[in-house]
Design an enzyme around this catalytic site. Structure first.
Site, PDB file in Angstrom:
ATOM      1  N   VAL A   1     -24.923  11.221 -38.660  1.00 29.27           N
ATOM      2  CA  VAL A   1     -25.334  11.988 -39.836  1.00 29.27           C
ATOM      3  C   VAL A   1     -26.606  12.757 -39.490  1.00 29.27           C
ATOM      4  O   VAL A   1     -27.564  12.190 -38.945  1.00 29.27           O
ATOM      5  CB  VAL A   1     -25.573  11.069 -41.047  1.00 29.27           C
ATOM      6  CG1 VAL A   1     -25.985  11.901 -42.265  1.00 29.27           C
ATOM      7  CG2 VAL A   1     -24.319  10.264 -41.364  1.00 29.27           C
TER       8      VAL A   1
ATOM      9  N   LYS B   1     -22.123  15.002 -41.736  1.00 28.92           N
ATOM     10  CA  LYS B   1     -21.574  13.801 -41.107  1.00 28.92           C
ATOM     11  C   LYS B   1     -20.487  14.238 -40.124  1.00 28.92           C
ATOM     12  O   LYS B   1     -19.464  14.793 -40.527  1.00 28.92           O
ATOM     13  CB  LYS B   1     -21.005  12.876 -42.182  1.00 28.92           C
ATOM     14  CG  LYS B   1     -20.492  11.549 -41.690  1.00 28.92           C
ATOM     15  CD  LYS B   1     -20.062  10.704 -42.909  1.00 28.92           C
ATOM     16  CE  LYS B   1     -19.599   9.331 -42.510  1.00 28.92           C
ATOM     17  NZ  LYS B   1     -19.204   8.525 -43.701  1.00 28.92           N
TER      18      LYS B   1
ATOM     19  N   GLY C   1     -20.766   3.636 -36.423  1.00 30.32           N
ATOM     20  CA  GLY C   1     -19.649   3.371 -35.537  1.00 30.32           C
ATOM     21  C   GLY C   1     -18.635   4.493 -35.486  1.00 30.32           C
ATOM     22  O   GLY C   1     -17.964   4.686 -34.470  1.00 30.32           O
ATOM     23  N   MET C   2     -18.499   5.245 -36.592  1.00 32.47           N
ATOM     24  CA  MET C   2     -17.511   6.318 -36.636  1.00 32.47           C
ATOM     25  C   MET C   2     -18.117   7.705 -36.537  1.00 32.47           C
ATOM     26  O   MET C   2     -17.471   8.634 -36.053  1.00 32.47           O
ATOM     27  CB  MET C   2     -16.699   6.225 -37.936  1.00 32.47           C
ATOM     28  CG  MET C   2     -15.670   5.114 -37.969  1.00 32.47           C
ATOM     29  SD  MET C   2     -14.626   5.220 -39.455  1.00 32.47           S
ATOM     30  CE  MET C   2     -13.846   6.813 -39.247  1.00 32.47           C
ATOM     31  N   ALA C   3     -19.367   7.853 -37.026  1.00 40.63           N
ATOM     32  CA  ALA C   3     -19.918   9.198 -37.138  1.00 40.63           C
ATOM     33  C   ALA C   3     -21.432   9.180 -37.023  1.00 40.63           C
ATOM     34  O   ALA C   3     -22.072   8.129 -37.100  1.00 40.63           O
ATOM     35  CB  ALA C   3     -19.494   9.826 -38.464  1.00 40.63           C
TER      36      ALA C   3
ATOM     37  N   GLY D   1     -29.012   9.362 -38.618  1.00 36.37           N
ATOM     38  CA  GLY D   1     -28.552   8.056 -38.187  1.00 36.37           C
ATOM     39  C   GLY D   1     -27.215   8.148 -37.478  1.00 36.37           C
ATOM     40  O   GLY D   1     -26.493   9.142 -37.592  1.00 36.37           O
TER      41      GLY D   1
ATOM     42  N   ASP E   1     -15.607  -1.001 -48.956  1.00 37.39           N
ATOM     43  CA  ASP E   1     -16.757  -1.230 -48.074  1.00 37.39           C
ATOM     44  C   ASP E   1     -18.069  -1.157 -48.844  1.00 37.39           C
ATOM     45  O   ASP E   1     -19.043  -0.563 -48.381  1.00 37.39           O
ATOM     46  CB  ASP E   1     -16.761  -0.227 -46.923  1.00 37.39           C
ATOM     47  CG  ASP E   1     -17.628  -0.696 -45.752  1.00 37.39           C
ATOM     48  OD1 ASP E   1     -17.894  -1.912 -45.643  1.00 37.39           O
ATOM     49  OD2 ASP E   1     -18.047   0.154 -44.949  1.00 37.39           O
TER      50      ASP E   1
END
Length: 483
Positions: free
Chosen positions: A36, A50, A32-34, A29, A145
């Site tokens: 995987v 990741k 927004g940041m990374a 997947g 989060d």
């Protein structure tokens, strides 16, 4: 999808080898940041990797936040927090984490699938999440989060809490701070104080847990808006609607738990993750024969770092005070019926006099019969005053689980060998279908039900010691006494 340059860049990594040892097998997947990936180590071990996006990696703050995830998870050391195996930097300068490869699906995917999630199953999942948060908060780590997509349900039936990348850490971390325009968290699950940018603590995670439960149970968010700005304003200024006004089919007990977790006023919210978990375990225990001993032992291990103000109850109905502990009150003694004077008839006057004489006689008989029981009350009171568990409680008996009480006296017989006394002295009082108490005949005495170290639910504080509730009959306030 093929026109997305970021996706194309992430897909291009498939088949490459990181640092000469991790072969990228497939893309799991992209966030927004990374991104995987599923990968295989050169010795054959499969894992998840990741990798921070290159455009994100140029920011020192975001790199630090990414690396902080490994530090936070390793500090926890909890089996329900995803395990981080390694941290390194790829050949193109992008930091990456090597994590255990999970088989299953997220809570969000399961909840919105065809089968959905039953209320009891959701409570079990949330109980595990709160267990992880209890440990994290004790270490000064606030996740910030919690949401359905960050709670993973494994194919073996376990639960994993993911993505500690934006966790706030009191010490040992990178001291990543939120900047204006860089809001950390997911808006529909953020507490009012978190959105306002104020000082937060573990209660922000508790709000997020409540918002997650609200989402799963109602199929909608706590607040919804047509734009992000509208949603931000609602989340920051408006209390959450009572859960059962949105989903009337949800049980009152679960509705009360979610409502308290989502309390707009911090002083009305659950003070700790453990306090919320205790209420959830109480609801689960009301319909279950026993809890697993592993669950109890984990709670005992993590109890010391957290300061709990005292036993907590599920939130009362809207508008009621939440400060007074719930107690069982003996129902008023039935008063003799008196005929109403509906006329000035002589017959009615004679009837009144006759009824009064009968009432006096009945009262005399009642007190004569009741007097032998007074010695029993005295003995029960004396036993209560010397109970080790009552000394540990330091106040009126309330519903609580064993994790908030001191260890029972070593001279007491093991709870697993205790059985109800032959004369049926105790029964389970079910009040509105929840919070069982062990009571004596005529509700003379009430003892809280707790779970002991072996996971057995017992009548706690009785003069006879802990008594398992398995064989006790139900008793309702409408019954005045039993034979």
């Amino acid at each position: 999808m093929s026109d997305d340059p970021q996706l194309a860049h992430c897909t291009a990594r498939i088949g490459t080898v990181l640092r000469g040892k991790w072969r990228i097998d497939s893309l799991i997947g992209v966030g927004g940041m990374a991104a995987v990936y599923e990968a295989t180590h050169r010795i054959g071990r499969r894992c998840a990797i990741k990798i921070l996006h290159p455009e994100i990696a140029v920011s020192k703050e975001l790199r630090a936040r990414f690396e902080q995830e490994a530090l936070a998870v390793n500090q926890l050391g909890h089996p329900a927090a995803v395990n981080v195996i390694d941290i390194d930097t790829s050949e193109d300068g992008s930091p990456f984490l090597v994590m255990e490869l999970l088989d299953g699906e997220s809570l969000g995917k399961r909840a919105h699938g065809s089968g959905g999630i039953e209320e009891r199953e959701l409570l079990r999942i949330v109980s595990t999440v709160l267990e992880v948060l209890d440990v994290a908060h004790g270490l000064g780590i606030v996740h910030r989060d919690i949401k359905p997509d960050n709670l993973f349900l494994t194919s073996s039936g376990g639960v994993k809490v993911l993505d500690f990348g934006i966790a706030r850490m009191k010490q040992g971390g990178s001291n990543v701070r939120t900047r204006i325009g860089a809001m950390l968290g997911t808006i529909p699950y953020m507490s009012p104080e978190q959105i306002a940018g104020g000082q937060i603590d573990g209660r922000a995670d508790i709000f997020a847990v409540g918002a997650t439960m609200f989402r799963v149970l109602t199929k909608r968010h706590v607040h919804e808006g047509s734009t992000e700005s509208e949603l931000l304003i609602k989340m920051a200024t408006q209390p959450a609607p009572a859960l059962r006004t949105v989903a009337p089919s949800v049980s009152p007990e679960v509705g009360a738990i979610v409502d308290r977790a989502l309390a707009f006023d911090l002083s009305r919210r659950y003070p700790t993750a453990r306090a919320m978990r205790e209420d959830i375990e109480r609801v689960l225990g009301a319909n279950a024969a026993h809890h697993t001993s592993a669950s109890v032992s984990i709670r005992a291990e993590v109890s010391s770092p957290i300061s709990v103000d005292g036993p907590t109850m599920a939130a009362p109905a809207l508008g009621q005070s939440m400060q007074a502990p719930m107690v069982v009150s003996a129902p008023p003694q039935p008063a003799a019926a008196s005929p109403q004077a509906g006329s000035n008839s002589t017959l009615l006057i004679i009837g009144v006099i006759g009824s009064f004489v009968v009432a006096v006689c009945l009262a005399a008989v009642f007190f004569v019969v009741r007097s032998p029981d007074s010695a029993e009350d005295t003995r029960e009171s004396a036993g209560d005053d010397t109970s080790q568990e009552d000394k540990a409680d330091g106040g009126p008996r309330t519903v609580a689980t064993s994790s908030n009480t001191s260890t029972p006296s070593s001279t007491a017989a093991p709870s697993s060998t205790r059985r109800p006394v032959p004369n049926g002295k105790y029964r389970l009082l079910i009040k509105d279908g929840k919070y069982p108490f062990c009571v004596t005949s005529k509700l003379k005495k009430a003892y809280p039900v707790r779970t002991n170290d072996e996971g057995v639910k017992v009548c706690s504080g009785t003069p006879e010691g802990p008594i398992p509730i398995d064989d006790l009959k139900a008793y309702h306030p409408s019954e005045f006494q039993w034979e």
